[in-house]
Design a protein around this motif. Structure first.
Motif, PDB file in Angstrom:
ATOM      1  N   UNK A 402     -15.284  -5.588  11.409  1.00 20.72           N
ATOM      2  CA  UNK A 402     -15.631  -6.703  10.507  1.00 20.72           C
ATOM      3  C   UNK A 402     -14.453  -7.587  10.176  1.00 20.72           C
ATOM      4  N   UNK A 403     -13.319  -7.433  10.896  1.00 21.47           N
ATOM      5  CA  UNK A 403     -12.130  -8.230  10.579  1.00 21.47           C
ATOM      6  C   UNK A 403     -11.744  -9.075  11.780  1.00 21.47           C
ATOM      7  N   UNK A 435      -0.849  -2.297  -0.171  1.00 18.88           N
ATOM      8  CA  UNK A 435      -1.204  -1.605   1.078  1.00 18.88           C
ATOM      9  C   UNK A 435      -2.478  -2.214   1.653  1.00 18.88           C
ATOM     10  N   UNK A 436      -2.477  -2.467   2.956  1.00 15.06           N
ATOM     11  CA  UNK A 436      -3.710  -2.865   3.659  1.00 15.06           C
ATOM     12  C   UNK A 436      -4.202  -1.655   4.434  1.00 15.06           C
ATOM     13  N   UNK A 437      -5.428  -1.231   4.168  1.00 19.85           N
ATOM     14  CA  UNK A 437      -6.016  -0.098   4.898  1.00 19.85           C
ATOM     15  C   UNK A 437      -6.976  -0.657   5.937  1.00 19.85           C
ATOM     16  N   UNK A 438      -6.689  -0.416   7.216  1.00 24.52           N
ATOM     17  CA  UNK A 438      -7.561  -0.924   8.292  1.00 24.52           C
ATOM     18  C   UNK A 438      -8.220   0.277   8.964  1.00 24.52           C
ATOM     19  N   UNK A 439      -9.522   0.400   8.770  1.00 22.62           N
ATOM     20  CA  UNK A 439     -10.264   1.490   9.405  1.00 22.62           C
ATOM     21  C   UNK A 439     -10.756   1.022  10.776  1.00 22.62           C
ATOM     22  N   UNK A 441      -9.394   0.985  13.679  1.00 25.65           N
ATOM     23  CA  UNK A 441      -8.371   0.085  14.224  1.00 25.65           C
ATOM     24  C   UNK A 441      -8.572  -0.138  15.724  1.00 25.65           C
ATOM     25  N   UNK A 442      -9.118   0.887  16.411  1.00 27.54           N
ATOM     26  CA  UNK A 442      -9.310   0.769  17.863  1.00 27.54           C
ATOM     27  C   UNK A 442     -10.479  -0.138  18.219  1.00 27.54           C
ATOM     28  N   UNK A 443     -11.374  -0.397  17.247  1.00 25.88           N
ATOM     29  CA  UNK A 443     -12.554  -1.236  17.553  1.00 25.88           C
ATOM     30  C   UNK A 443     -12.244  -2.728  17.417  1.00 25.88           C
ATOM     31  N   UNK A 444     -11.036  -3.044  16.919  1.00 25.44           N
ATOM     32  CA  UNK A 444     -10.676  -4.464  16.792  1.00 25.44           C
ATOM     33  C   UNK A 444     -10.479  -5.077  18.174  1.00 25.44           C
ATOM     34  N   UNK A 445     -10.792  -6.363  18.275  1.00 22.90           N
ATOM     35  CA  UNK A 445     -10.544  -7.038  19.551  1.00 22.90           C
ATOM     36  C   UNK A 445      -9.031  -7.155  19.757  1.00 22.90           C
ATOM     37  N   UNK A 446      -8.617  -7.126  21.020  1.00 24.33           N
ATOM     38  CA  UNK A 446      -7.177  -7.100  21.336  1.00 24.33           C
ATOM     39  C   UNK A 446      -6.452  -8.330  20.766  1.00 24.33           C
ATOM     40  N   UNK A 447      -7.064  -9.515  20.886  1.00 25.14           N
ATOM     41  CA  UNK A 447      -6.376 -10.726  20.407  1.00 25.14           C
ATOM     42  C   UNK A 447      -6.292 -10.756  18.875  1.00 25.14           C
ATOM     43  N   UNK A 448      -7.246 -10.092  18.197  1.00 20.57           N
ATOM     44  CA  UNK A 448      -7.146 -10.003  16.735  1.00 20.57           C
ATOM     45  C   UNK A 448      -6.025  -9.050  16.336  1.00 20.57           C
TER      46      UNK A 448
END
Length: 698
Positions: A402-403, A435-439, A441-448
């Motif tokens: 969602x990011x 702190x930024x918590x990013x859950x 992380x592997x599902x993010x698109x590479x360019x993001x």
């Protein structure tokens, strides 16, 4: 339109009312002057009179007044100011101007005009939320907390205007314009009658710009604090109007508490919309006319909320002197989650952070620690992230799918009212100092994912879009959780489990590989723990163990340590660390030569800096000015169980678990010889290779 007075026509005789109003006005003005002149503290200093004189001499024409002081001086006066702030604040400013003329008369020759003084208010009252602003508080003083998410450029607004008639050239000088976003309606008819001249036409007046007096103003956009938003709701926004010395006080991303007058303005829509909403005659849009701003995130990780009392400080210093404080803090991280003690210790280091260093040439080295949890599903990674978001002084939680890059860093959008491009900060700008918590992380698109490279190492976000070129601060730690490529960690695949580029992996100070291993004894204790949590959910909250810190104390202790101390490495610790780093590099170099390929997780100078930051955070927990050898040992141990173990995870790639150590070494040697002997793509029969090897052995 923030004046609650009754509008009346003065064609009929109401002189008595006007006289009474004038008498009230003068008596109130006198009381305000007495307050500034006579109010003194217990130490006997006349704080407001001295403050006014000091500011006036520095050419800062403002006076900050605490409403509690005004209430202790005259309760009725403070009540009037609270209920009808538009009218009485203006009187207060007039009183301040007259007192300024008195206290500075000695310095001026009498030719200079006394400048207008702006009165700013502050209050210790409990703030109300954005959702509590109903019609009942229109034109009253309100205090609300929130986050500034957008700020306009500085514009000018006339306070007094002079208008001229087009036809007969008559001036109407010094017309007062109401403060706030309410404009001024020019007179429709010219009132001057000159013999022998035709009457002036309708709407003859125009404003003479050279004879107007203007002040600066700025429009801010305030969003309610994330913790105040009810579940399932969108955060609400409010427009703020700041003028004179309140402009340029805050930047987007600051957490603020605003005192202002809740006002209303005409809704400015297009002609079509106005024609459609012909019924909406009496409908107005709310905005807040700011009369005081308290910025709460000036320093890194400053406390949001109540300040620390001397008793709490004493308690914190006692806690820091306890030798077992590090273990206590680690156990206080998500106490409902069983095990994972090393991960909890690493998260404690992340919450406290190292020391940010500014070098003589202007460059900075980050002090924030980044952490990646990589591994199997069902190992409570997301729960740890949720806990960190709650306990961190400033925490933002976001999920990978969602990011977008713009949502994490910053976006440039077109302002609907002015049609100019404006910039809004994303999650990493809003979490500045937290702190930024990013859950996921592997599902993010590479360019993001590439977009946060700069934010993680340089701690800035540079934007060059649509004519806006700027740099924003994003001094925050990143705590990311990800699954391996195959969903679960596959030991036979080694490095293929990790799907990240070395560029992003080197930016993480610690990388934990969390495996869900089968172990009967551990499974029994785990099942017991989970059953206990589910059966006694409420009791476990109340019956906290003695060696755990309550959440609110933990949160305050983090803020206290982050704001008070910035430790450095001692000389002995630095020497020890230098030797260990050289050993680490040679170890990975040897492994690369043996396996013949580069490791996915590199050991670079960044990793050396990571160990330094971890040592500093361990010293910070104990409020010590220097990180000693003891801290470096623990930092190296944490680094060993996290990143180094992860880097070595591919060393037995191929058939681990099925072969003995000697066979594995033999296989590696054979593989090396084969690679050396045959070019890639060449075809050789298996029989000839086997014969060749047997001949060599014999």
């Amino acid at each position: 339109m923030d004046d609650p007075g009754i509008f009346f026509s003065d064609n009929f005789g109401n002189e008595e009312e006007q006289n009474q109003d004038e008498i009230n006005r003068l008596s109130t003005l006198k009381r305000f002057k007495e307050f500034i002149r006579q109010f003194y503290t217990g130490s006997g200093s006349y704080i407001y009179r001295d403050q006014l004189k000091r500011h006036y001499n520095l050419h800062q024409y403002w006076l900050e007044v605490d409403l509690a002081d005004l209430a202790s001086f005259d309760e009725a006066l403070a009540e009037k100011l609270y209920k009808q702030p538009t009218e009485y604040l203006q009187l207060f400013e007039d009183a301040a101007k007259e007192i300024a003329a008195e206290v500075t008369r000695a310095q001026t020759d009498g030719d200079e005009d006394v400048r207008d003084i702006q009165v700013l208010l502050k209050s210790d009252a409990n703030p109300s939320g954005v959702r509590d602003l109903k019609s009942g508080v229109v034109s009253k003083l309100v205090k609300i907390p929130g986050i500034v998410i957008a700020a306009s450029t500085i514009k000018s607004k006339a306070t007094r205007i002079t208008v001229q008639c087009r036809s007969c050239r008559t001036f109407l000088p010094n017309i007062t314009v109401h403060p706030g976003l309410e404009g001024y309606a020019l007179p429709r008819k010219c009132t001057v009658d000159q013999a022998g001249r035709p009457k002036c036409p309708l709407d003859p007046y125009f404003i003479v710009p050279d004879k107007c007096r203007c002040v600066d103003y700025q429009i801010l956009k305030l969003q309610e604090a994330p913790e105040a938003v009810p579940h399932g709701e969108m955060p609400r926004h409010l427009q703020l109007f700041c003028d004179r010395y309140l402009t340029e006080k805050v930047v987007p991303g600051n957490r603020v508490t605003i005192i202002g007058i809740y006002s209303i303005k005409k809704s400015s829509g297009t002609k079509k919309a106005q024609a459609k909403d012909h019924v909406a005659v009496g409908i107005r849009n709310p905005y807040l006319r700011v009369v005081g701003i308290q910025v709460e995130t000036i320093g890194l990780g400053c406390n949001i909320g109540s300040p620390i009392t001397p008793q709490e400080e004493e308690e914190f210093r006692r806690l820091a002197a306890n030798p077992a404080v590090y273990e206590m803090i680690a156990k206080s991280v998500a106490p409902s989650i069983f095990g994972s003690l090393d991960i909890k210790k690493a998260i404690s280091c992340l919450l406290f952070g190292g020391s940010r260093k500014r070098l003589p040439d202007g460059l900075t080295r980050r002090g924030d620690i980044n952490l990646l949890l990589l591994g199997d599903p069902g190992t409570a990674k997301s729960q740890l992230l949720k806990f960190v978001e709650r306990v961190s002084p400033i925490g933002v939680y976001t999920s990978g799918k969602g990011s977008s890059a713009a949502g994490l860093t910053a976006s440039v959008i077109r302002d609907p009212s002015t049609r100019n491009f404006i910039m809004e900060g994303g999650a990493m700008v809003l979490a500045d100092g937290g702190v930024v918590c990013i859950d996921e992380f592997d599902k993010m698109r590479e360019d993001d994912r590439v977009a946060i490279h700069e934010a993680m190492e340089q701690q800035t976000i540079s934007i060059a879009k649509a004519g806006i070129t700027t740099t924003l601060n994003s001094r925050c730690s990143v705590l990311a959780a990800a699954n391996s490529v195959f969903g679960r960690w596959d030991d036979t695949k080694g490095e293929e489990n990790i799907d990240f580029m070395p560029t992003i992996l080197s930016r993480f100070d610690m990388i934990f590989i969390v495996k869900d291993e089968h172990n009967e004894a551990r499974d029994i204790t785990m099942a017991k723990h989970v059953m206990g949590v589910h059966m006694n959910a409420l009791q476990t909250m109340e019956e906290r163990r003695s060696d755990e810190l309550p959440l609110h104390v933990f949160k305050k202790y983090i803020s206290f340590c982050r704001s008070r101390i910035g430790p450095r490495l001692s000389e002995a610790a630095a020497e020890k660390l230098k030797n260990r780093y050289v050993l680490m590099r040679s170890g990975t170099g040897e492994q690369e030569r043996e396996t013949g390929k580069r490791t996915t997780i590199p050991i670079t100078v960044r990793q050396l800096e990571a160990v330094i930051r971890i040592s500093e955070s361990l010293a910070k927990m104990q409020l010590q000015p220097f990180a000693t050898e003891r801290h470096v040992d623990e930092a190296l141990r944490l680094f060993q169980v996290s990143t180094l173990d992860a880097a070595m995870s591919g060393s037995l790639a191929g058939a681990e678990g099925f072969t003995s150590q000697e066979d594995q070494e033999m296989l590696n040697r054979v593989e090396k010889q084969l690679k050396r002997r045959f070019a890639i793509g060449s075809q050789v029969s298996e029989h000839s290779i086997v014969q060749d090897f047997t001949r060599q052995v014999s």
